[in-house]
Scaffold this motif. Structure first.
Motif, short mmCIF file in Angstrom:
data_model
loop_
_atom_site.label_atom_id
_atom_site.label_comp_id
_atom_site.label_asym_id
_atom_site.label_seq_id
_atom_site.Cartn_x
_atom_site.Cartn_y
_atom_site.Cartn_z
N ARG A 1 14.29 4.31 4.78
CA ARG A 1 13.67 3.86 3.54
C ARG A 1 13.08 5.05 2.81
NH1 ARG A 1 11.17 -0.32 7.07
NH2 ARG A 1 12.35 -2.20 6.72
N LYS A 2 13.01 4.94 1.50
CA LYS A 2 12.36 5.96 0.69
C LYS A 2 11.41 5.25 -0.25
CE LYS A 2 11.62 9.95 -1.21
NZ LYS A 2 10.73 10.88 -0.59
N ARG A 3 10.16 5.72 -0.30
CA ARG A 3 9.14 5.09 -1.13
C ARG A 3 8.74 6.05 -2.24
NH1 ARG A 3 3.87 1.98 1.15
NH2 ARG A 3 3.95 0.40 -0.44
N PHE A 4 8.72 5.53 -3.47
CA PHE A 4 8.29 6.28 -4.65
C PHE A 4 7.00 5.65 -5.14
CE2 PHE A 4 12.91 6.29 -4.53
CZ PHE A 4 13.18 7.65 -4.56
N THR A 5 5.99 6.48 -5.42
CA THR A 5 4.72 5.95 -5.91
C THR A 5 4.44 6.48 -7.30
OG1 THR A 5 3.52 7.75 -4.85
CG2 THR A 5 3.72 5.71 -3.61
N PHE A 6 3.89 5.61 -8.13
CA PHE A 6 3.50 5.93 -9.51
C PHE A 6 2.11 5.37 -9.72
CE2 PHE A 6 8.03 4.93 -9.28
CZ PHE A 6 8.57 6.15 -9.63
N GLY A 7 1.09 6.08 -9.21
CA GLY A 7 -0.27 5.55 -9.24
C GLY A 7 -0.36 4.38 -8.28
N PRO A 8 -0.85 3.22 -8.71
CA PRO A 8 -0.95 2.07 -7.80
C PRO A 8 0.39 1.34 -7.62
CG PRO A 8 -1.88 1.49 -9.91
CD PRO A 8 -1.55 2.96 -9.96
N LEU A 9 1.39 1.63 -8.45
CA LEU A 9 2.70 0.99 -8.32
C LEU A 9 3.57 1.76 -7.33
CD1 LEU A 9 3.50 0.29 -12.07
CD2 LEU A 9 2.68 -1.32 -10.37
N TYR A 10 4.40 1.03 -6.61
CA TYR A 10 5.33 1.68 -5.70
C TYR A 10 6.68 0.99 -5.76
CZ TYR A 10 4.45 -2.16 -2.42
OH TYR A 10 4.33 -3.39 -1.85
N ALA A 11 7.71 1.74 -5.45
CA ALA A 11 9.07 1.22 -5.36
C ALA A 11 9.67 1.74 -4.06
CB ALA A 11 9.91 1.66 -6.55
N THR A 12 10.36 0.88 -3.35
CA THR A 12 10.98 1.24 -2.08
C THR A 12 12.47 0.94 -2.18
OG1 THR A 12 8.96 0.59 -0.94
CG2 THR A 12 10.92 0.88 0.41
N GLY B 1 20.63 0.27 -0.32
CA GLY B 1 20.53 0.37 -1.77
C GLY B 1 19.71 -0.71 -2.42
N ARG B 2 19.03 -1.56 -1.64
CA ARG B 2 18.20 -2.61 -2.22
C ARG B 2 16.85 -2.04 -2.64
NH1 ARG B 2 17.96 -8.05 0.75
NH2 ARG B 2 17.03 -8.45 -1.26
N TRP B 3 16.33 -2.52 -3.77
CA TRP B 3 15.04 -2.07 -4.31
C TRP B 3 13.98 -3.13 -4.09
CZ3 TRP B 3 13.53 2.43 -6.65
CH2 TRP B 3 14.53 3.36 -6.91
N SER B 4 12.77 -2.70 -3.87
CA SER B 4 11.62 -3.57 -3.78
C SER B 4 10.47 -2.87 -4.48
CB SER B 4 11.27 -3.81 -2.30
OG SER B 4 10.08 -4.54 -2.18
N ASN C 1 3.73 -7.39 -3.00
CA ASN C 1 5.12 -7.04 -3.23
C ASN C 1 5.71 -8.09 -4.17
OD1 ASN C 1 8.01 -6.94 -2.96
ND2 ASN C 1 7.68 -5.59 -1.23
N PHE C 2 6.15 -7.66 -5.36
CA PHE C 2 6.66 -8.60 -6.35
C PHE C 2 8.07 -9.08 -6.03
CE2 PHE C 2 3.36 -6.31 -8.68
CZ PHE C 2 2.63 -7.38 -9.16
N THR C 3 8.83 -8.31 -5.29
CA THR C 3 10.20 -8.70 -4.96
C THR C 3 10.20 -9.83 -3.94
OG1 THR C 3 10.89 -6.45 -5.39
CG2 THR C 3 12.44 -7.84 -4.23
N SER C 4 9.45 -9.69 -2.85
CA SER C 4 9.41 -10.72 -1.81
C SER C 4 8.26 -11.70 -1.99
CB SER C 4 9.31 -10.08 -0.43
OG SER C 4 8.10 -9.37 -0.31
N ARG C 5 7.42 -11.48 -3.01
CA ARG C 5 6.27 -12.33 -3.32
C ARG C 5 5.34 -12.50 -2.13
NH1 ARG C 5 8.62 -17.39 -6.50
NH2 ARG C 5 8.65 -18.10 -4.38
#
Length: 61
Positions: free
Chosen positions: A6-17, A22-25, A36-40
């Motif tokens: 997995r690779k995690r990108f952070t943008f202040g309090p927001l994050y994307a994994t 190739g799936r995004w969360s 987590n908005f993807t899995s609620r």
């Protein structure tokens, strides 16, 4: 035990994994609270083992 890359990108309090398939969360983390908005799912980090996790919406998927 399987190994998942997995690779995690952070943008202040927001994050994307992004996973190895190739799936995004994406979600938000403020202090000990994260959502987590993807899995609620919401979780609260507590000291020690365990913690609190809550999933919104339908349970049967």
């Amino acid at each position: 035990m399987k190994f998942y890359a997995r690779k995690r990108f952070t943008f202040g309090p927001l994050y994307a994994t992004v996973t190895q398939s190739g799936r995004w969360s994406w979600g938000i983390k403020i202090g000990p609270f994260s959502h987590n908005f993807t899995s609620r799912t919401s979780s609260i980090d507590t000291p020690g083992p365990g913690g609190f996790r809550h999933q919104h919406g339908r349970k049967n998927r």
